[in-house]
Design an enzyme around this catalytic site. Structure first.
Site, PDB file in Angstrom:
ATOM      1  N   ASP A  52     -13.080   3.676  -9.475  1.00 31.94           N
ATOM      2  CA  ASP A  52     -13.739   5.158 -10.013  1.00 31.94           C
ATOM      3  C   ASP A  52     -13.836   4.826 -11.385  1.00 31.94           C
ATOM      4  O   ASP A  52     -13.676   3.602 -12.308  1.00 31.94           O
ATOM      5  CB  ASP A  52     -12.754   6.368  -9.713  1.00 31.94           C
ATOM      6  CG  ASP A  52     -13.574   7.499  -9.590  1.00 31.94           C
ATOM      7  OD1 ASP A  52     -14.539   7.628 -10.299  1.00 31.94           O
ATOM      8  OD2 ASP A  52     -12.973   8.275  -8.772  1.00 31.94           O
ATOM      9  N   HIS A  54       0.837  -1.209   0.034  1.00 34.18           N
ATOM     10  CA  HIS A  54      -0.059  -0.019   0.011  1.00 34.18           C
ATOM     11  C   HIS A  54       0.836   1.048   0.197  1.00 34.18           C
ATOM     12  O   HIS A  54       1.055   1.678   1.151  1.00 34.18           O
ATOM     13  CB  HIS A  54      -0.818   0.115   1.332  1.00 34.18           C
ATOM     14  CG  HIS A  54      -1.948  -1.049   1.403  1.00 34.18           C
ATOM     15  ND1 HIS A  54      -2.984  -0.803   0.624  1.00 34.18           N
ATOM     16  CD2 HIS A  54      -2.133  -2.046   2.181  1.00 34.18           C
ATOM     17  CE1 HIS A  54      -3.809  -1.874   0.577  1.00 34.18           C
ATOM     18  NE2 HIS A  54      -3.548  -2.446   1.789  1.00 34.18           N
ATOM     19  N   LYS A  58      -7.076  -0.803  -4.922  1.00 32.67           N
ATOM     20  CA  LYS A  58      -8.258  -0.831  -4.823  1.00 32.67           C
ATOM     21  C   LYS A  58      -8.887   0.274  -5.600  1.00 32.67           C
ATOM     22  O   LYS A  58      -9.427   0.993  -5.283  1.00 32.67           O
ATOM     23  CB  LYS A  58      -8.742  -1.051  -3.540  1.00 32.67           C
ATOM     24  CG  LYS A  58      -8.223  -2.339  -2.895  1.00 32.67           C
ATOM     25  CD  LYS A  58      -9.339  -2.682  -1.319  1.00 32.67           C
ATOM     26  CE  LYS A  58      -8.914  -3.960  -0.950  1.00 32.67           C
ATOM     27  NZ  LYS A  58      -7.606  -3.833   0.023  1.00 32.67           N
ATOM     28  N   SER A  91     -12.913  -8.967   3.611  1.00 27.78           N
ATOM     29  CA  SER A  91     -12.708 -10.047   4.827  1.00 27.78           C
ATOM     30  C   SER A  91     -13.683  -8.870   6.012  1.00 27.78           C
ATOM     31  O   SER A  91     -13.651  -9.547   7.122  1.00 27.78           O
ATOM     32  CB  SER A  91     -11.368 -10.097   5.098  1.00 27.78           C
ATOM     33  OG  SER A  91     -10.900  -8.785   5.300  1.00 27.78           O
TER      34      SER A  91
HETATM   35  O1  6AU Z   1      -3.231  -9.881   7.748  1.00 26.53           O
HETATM   36  P1  6AU Z   1      -3.740  -8.327   7.948  1.00 26.53           P
HETATM   37  O2  6AU Z   1      -4.917  -8.006   8.504  1.00 26.53           O
HETATM   38  O3  6AU Z   1      -2.400  -7.480   8.672  1.00 26.53           O
HETATM   39  O4  6AU Z   1      -3.474  -7.300   6.530  1.00 26.53           O
HETATM   40  C1  6AU Z   1      -4.507  -7.943   5.298  1.00 26.53           C
HETATM   41  C2  6AU Z   1      -3.986  -7.142   4.127  1.00 26.53           C
HETATM   42  C3  6AU Z   1      -4.212  -5.745   4.380  1.00 26.53           C
HETATM   43  C4  6AU Z   1      -5.516  -5.572   3.737  1.00 26.53           C
HETATM   44  O5  6AU Z   1      -5.607  -4.066   3.086  1.00 26.53           O
HETATM   45  C5  6AU Z   1      -5.821  -6.378   2.654  1.00 26.53           C
HETATM   46  O6  6AU Z   1      -5.265  -7.646   3.048  1.00 26.53           O
HETATM   47  N1  6AU Z   1      -7.233  -7.041   2.582  1.00 26.53           N
HETATM   48  C6  6AU Z   1      -7.945  -7.044   1.188  1.00 26.53           C
HETATM   49  C7  6AU Z   1      -6.931  -7.032  -0.123  1.00 26.53           C
HETATM   50  C8  6AU Z   1      -5.891  -7.661  -0.090  1.00 26.53           C
HETATM   51  O7  6AU Z   1      -7.499  -6.695  -1.035  1.00 26.53           O
HETATM   52  C9  6AU Z   1      -9.207  -7.311   0.998  1.00 26.53           C
HETATM   53  C10 6AU Z   1      -9.802  -7.720   2.105  1.00 26.53           C
HETATM   54  O8  6AU Z   1     -11.153  -8.029   1.924  1.00 26.53           O
HETATM   55  N2  6AU Z   1      -9.341  -7.583   3.407  1.00 26.53           N
HETATM   56  C11 6AU Z   1      -7.971  -7.305   3.600  1.00 26.53           C
HETATM   57  O9  6AU Z   1      -7.605  -7.258   4.667  1.00 26.53           O
HETATM   58  O10 6AU Z   1      -3.284  -5.190   3.614  1.00 26.53           O
END
Ligand code: 6AU
Length: 262
Positions: free
Chosen positions: A97, A63, A94, A152
């Protein structure tokens, strides 16, 4: 059904998308289906993390807008590390737009993401203009996008119908869509790569709506259908990120091996 297929045997199905094809080949040869989410705030931490976990990952997910000190030099060094350790770069921007706006956000701006990120995430929400916009800015470079079909986080609005819409959109843009971010097996099409975040060993949720409980690498691969697991804090907050990445890699790849022999 894609579930039991090896990564190698899916190469032909992914032939239309060069990054998906390269990623499947890389996962098979390097024996890793781990993507580390490098959510850190300085370039120094990012590059150090990439160098430590590099041997264990197929993808480094960034990111870059979290970085406090982003410069094009950060990207140059990241590219060098990606070549050194043989992983691909995945910017989790992500995009969401209208096509003409995302084309400019992707192709230009401070981050010039199309210059360096093999893959980027996009929301299907705007309709397929978002994909067309990205494609127009990718030019002749070998690039692809991953559609976020399901999220998620608690209360996510990504309904089943929404996810199905993303799959249909992808199917009509096979040359650019490499797969999906999902929480379940949203498609059995072997040409698309499914990536699942919300994975951690021995941990339940966070205070900001990451799902009430993280799932294990094994559950992500065997129960949720993940081809690739995305792990952020499970690795980045570990005392030894390289050792943690190795553990996640081994657990996820063992689960994949178990799945294909089921
Ligand atoms: O294991 P974490 O929770 O520290 O990090 C999860 C990573 C973060 C979120 O921006 C990303 O996964 N993410 C995404 C993605 C990859 O698109 C979608 C989602 O639904 N949930 C999520 O956590 O960098």
């Amino acid at each position: 059904d894609q579930k039991h297929l090896t990564f190698e045997s899916r190469l032909a199905a992914a032939a239309a998308q060069p990054v998906a094809h390269a990623l499947l080949a890389l996962m098979a040869s390097k024996k890793t289906n781990l993507c580390v989410a490098a959510d850190v705030t300085t370039s120094r931490e990012l590059l150090s993390l990439a160098d430590q976990v590099g041997p264990h990952i197929c993808l480094l997910k960034t990111h870059v807008d979290i970085l406090e000190d982003f410069t094009p030099d950060t990207v140059d060094k990241l590219k060098t590390l990606a070549e050194k350790h043989n992983f691909l770069l995945f910017e989790d921007r992500k995009f969401g737009d209208i096509g003409s706006t995302v084309a400019r956000q992707y192709g230009g701006g401070l981050y010039a993401t199309a210059e360096w990120a093999h893959l980027v995430t996009a929301h299907g929400l705007p309709g397929d203009g978002v994909i067309k916009g990205l494609m127009s800015a990718a030019g002749g470079r070998l690039r692809g996008c991953i559609l976020v079909a399901q999220m998620s986080s608690e209360g996510a609005l990504t309904s089943q119908g929404y996810a199905e819409g993303c799959i249909r959109m992808a199917a009509s843009h096979r040359s650019f869509v490499a797969g999906f971010v999902s929480q379940s097996r949203v498609t059995s099409d072997p040409g698309f790569i499914l990536m699942t975040p919300g994975v951690q060993i021995n941990k339940t949720g966070d205070d900001l709506g990451q799902q009430a409980s993280y799932v294990s690498p094994r559950a992500a691969v065997l129960e949720r259908g993940a081809d690739v697991i995305i792990v952020g804090r499970g690795v980045t907050k570990a005392e030894d990120p390289a050792a943690a990445a190795q553990t996640y890699k081994e657990e996820a790849y063992a689960a994949y091996t178990e799945r294909i022999t089921q």
